[in-house]
Scaffold this motif. Sequence first.
Motif: not given
Length: 353
Positions: A32-35, A37-53
């Motif tokens: 998630s941390r790598t994503l 930095r690279s995905a170009g989305l203004e979202v929090s790491p927690a949001t990314i983890r939720n989307i990944m789940a």
Amino acid sequence: MAAHPPGLDARARQLLRSLIEQYLSGGEPVGSRTLSRSAGLEVSPATIRNIMADLEDAGLVASPHTSAGRIPTPQGLRLFVDSLLEIKPLPLVDQQRLARGLQQMPGDARELATGASALLSAMTQFVGVVTVPREDDLPLRQIEFVALPDERVLAVLVFANQHIQNRILQMTRRPDAADLERAATVLNAGFCGLRLSEIRAHLALELQAADGALRNALGDAVELATHALQPGPESIPDMVVSGQANLMGVHDLADLQRLRGLFEAFQQKRELLALFENCAAAPGVRLFIGEESGFAPLAGCSMVTATYGVQGRVLGSIGVIGPTRMAYDRVIQVVQTSADLLGGILNRIVTPA
């Protein structure tokens, strides 16, 4: 296009695309941390983890280890290829390499297929596979008959690619030279440029409609053609496989039992050839990921195929077999460009000047 799973919004699609692109490039699970930095989305790491789940729940990504990042599943790769992958034109230098390589091949259909298979393997570093055009699918340019001892006749068939077949015919009676010359004249005048199956069908129809002297002339031609134009060993499907050793260095295919099954399939060819023959029935590019091919030895692989042919007629399939972690945009373009070039070369060979 694949249907989008429920709840897969624009952010999820962007994260999935970024994850798969990084995985295909690097071969490692993506965290998630790598994503972030690279995905170009203004979202929090927690949001990314939720989307990944959510993507994992949808069966599009998986975690190979408890604490690792995620990798795409075959279903995720399928969605990526169908609706997220951007196919760019093959670089000019690669187009030129393919064109030069194929144009240097001899005009014989098998040698062309052999060269195309080796070139595909060299361009992708995977396995190149090309089905060999059957001579029964190529137009007949000329036929001649020569009397032999007893009731035998030598039929000399010249195909549009200049390949010559000699066939020994066992006749019911011994025809004289005039009969043979007349039969050859009838066949060459009326049927050159057609394929063997087409000639057989036309002769049968004309014989039914003919009478008198024409029927007698056609009768000689039909008897000779019936023997000379039957499908021979050259009509049996075949294929050329190149670069099998490339898969031995692929980390994703390191399992020895899986490699053994793959190599046995390449060696025996029968089931793999049937798969490629089925692909030839649907013109265009086809892509199989993992178990989609229905062929067990390819369960851990991806296969990209395209059809090639002349004058709107499909002559065979050309393709690449490699790991599911491949640069799909490049492989698809290499296969499609090779198919187009191979068809163009065959078209020049079989089309009279």
